[in-house]
Design a protein around this motif. Structure first.
Motif, PDB file in Angstrom:
ATOM      1  N   ASN A   7       0.767  -1.320   0.116  1.00  0.00           N
ATOM      2  CA  ASN A   7      -0.044  -0.015  -0.045  1.00  0.00           C
ATOM      3  C   ASN A   7       0.888   1.084  -0.110  1.00  0.00           C
ATOM      4  OD1 ASN A   7       0.992  -0.170   2.630  1.00  0.00           O
ATOM      5  ND2 ASN A   7      -1.218  -0.440   3.555  1.00  0.00           N
ATOM      6  N   GLY A  10       0.509   4.423  -5.097  1.00  0.00           N
ATOM      7  CA  GLY A  10      -0.786   5.233  -5.097  1.00  0.00           C
ATOM      8  C   GLY A  10      -1.849   4.208  -5.956  1.00  0.00           C
ATOM      9  N   LEU A 207      -7.702   3.105  -4.936  1.00  0.00           N
ATOM     10  CA  LEU A 207      -7.355   4.179  -3.995  1.00  0.00           C
ATOM     11  C   LEU A 207      -7.900   4.034  -2.659  1.00  0.00           C
ATOM     12  CD1 LEU A 207      -6.560   7.490  -4.123  1.00  0.00           C
ATOM     13  CD2 LEU A 207      -9.038   7.919  -4.446  1.00  0.00           C
TER      14      LEU A 207
END
Ligand SMILES: Cc1ncc(COP(=O)(O)O)c(C=O)c1O
Length: 358
Positions: A7, A10, A207
């Motif tokens: 993570n 992006g 996202l």
């Protein structure tokens, strides 16, 4: 180079484009929009099953809410002792379960063995003073980067059925496990008896988009109220749903996971080719857990590589990390470049050559 987690990058381009495409115009809020409706239907197609789907923004929210629907406040949820739910969520599952507890059991490579869970459940006193077990939570991929086989999941679910437990799967790296096993989403979940799934997408390109996917209808009954109380009924929900549309379109999620798993294999094989390096657990998805000479650890750190040192608690019997060794975790993602793997391996190789020359 950063191998600290998957993570640290992006979102992927198709996911971002899907957000842009969904951005203009007015649509109903709080998930009552067409995009959210479409994505819920898409989950049913993907899983070949009627499902209730709740979109949330973090894996912790997915896990805590999923478990709160499966375990009453007086209940017990069994999990691996290193599971994210017990180790890395600051008590969120217990908080949302309103008093229920997590019980962590040991298991090699982050996996629970059916016979161990069964023995544990049989050992519990059945009295009003003791919390009755109500759910088992397993992580697929596990916290040691291993992947439960379909038979292992089926054996655990048989134990759950025998003792009246719901089976929860923490699928933060769900598609990495699918790619590893070469099976379908249905085969890895409800066909083996999984009742409720935390479907992760953030680590593999979104996202911030995760979903609670419910196969056992009664577990979905109050989940919308629970989600609202947790602040997880998202007003601009279409932008969460849009991420998942971009994620699923053209098998983008599979492409990302295949790439990440391939990068992990490359890294793992490269490391295994170096003298004095062995794997704590086999590399089965996108996480690599080598035991390396301290010289390698020091050289990687000195070169600015980011990664974690890992606990030895789930090593196989007879395996141990020596005083001149370190057990480290290297995680790769959909965005990792082959060049980064080559560079990391070169740093390790040079450190070992220098050491040999001394
Ligand atoms: C096994 C596992 N479950 C769940 C999560 C999700 O956590 P977060 O709340 O950070 O999205 C993670 C992330 O590190 C994870 O590794």
């Amino acid at each position: 180079m950063n191998f600290a987690s998957d993570n640290i990058v992006g979102a992927s381009a198709p996911v971002l484009q899907a957000i842009v495409d969904a951005n203009s115009g007015a649509l109903p809020a709080y998930g009552n929009d067409e995009i959210t409706k479409r994505i819920k239907a898409r989950f049913a197609e993907i899983f070949e099953h009627e499902v209730s789907v709740f979109l949330v923004t973090t894996g912790t929210a997915a896990n805590a809410l999923a478990l709160s629907s499966a375990v009453p406040p007086w209940g017990l949820c069994v999990c691996h002792q290193e599971a994210h739910v017990i180790d890395d969520e600051c008590g969120a599952p217990e908080f949302f379960m309103h008093g229920a507890k997590l019980a962590g059991l040991p298991g090699v490579g982050g996996k629970l063995a059916a016979q161990d869970v069964s023995a544990y459940l049989r050992s519990l006193p059945k009295a009003v003073k003791q919390m009755p077990p109500k759910a088992l939570s397993i992580s697929q991929v596990t916290e040691c980067g291993t992947v439960y086989s379909l038979d292992e999941i089926a054996s655990l679910s048989a134990v759950c059925r025998e003792h009246g437990l719901s089976l929860h799967m923490d699928g933060a790296r769900f598609v990495n496990a699918l790619v590893s096993l070469g099976c379908t989403p249905a085969e890895m979940t409800w066909k083996q008896g999984v009742d409720i799934l935390s479907f992760g997408a953030t680590k593999n390109g979104c996202l911030m988009a995760e979903a609670i996917v419910v196969f056992k209808p009664e577990l979905a009954e109050a989940l919308d109220y629970r989600a609202k109380r947790a602040g997880q009924i998202i007003s601009k929900g279409r932008l969460i749903a849009a991420q998942l549309e971009g994620y699923f379109a053209n098998d983008h999620w599979y492409d990302n996971a295949r790439h990440a798993n391939r990068m992990a294999k490359l890294l793992s094989e490269g490391l295994l080719g170096l003298p004095g390096v062995r794997m704590a657990w086999p590399t089965q998805a996108n996480e690599v857990f080598p035991i390396v000479p301290k010289a390698v650890d020091q050289a990687l750190k000195a070169a600015g590589l980011q990664y974690l040192h890992w606990t030895e608690a789930s090593l196989p019997e007879g395996e141990a990390v020596g005083p001149d060794e370190a057990l480290i975790r290297l995680v790769v993602s959909f965005a990792t470049k082959e060049e980064e793997i080559r560079q990391a391996l070169e740093i390790a190789r040079s450190a070992l050559s220098r050491q040999a020359a001394e």
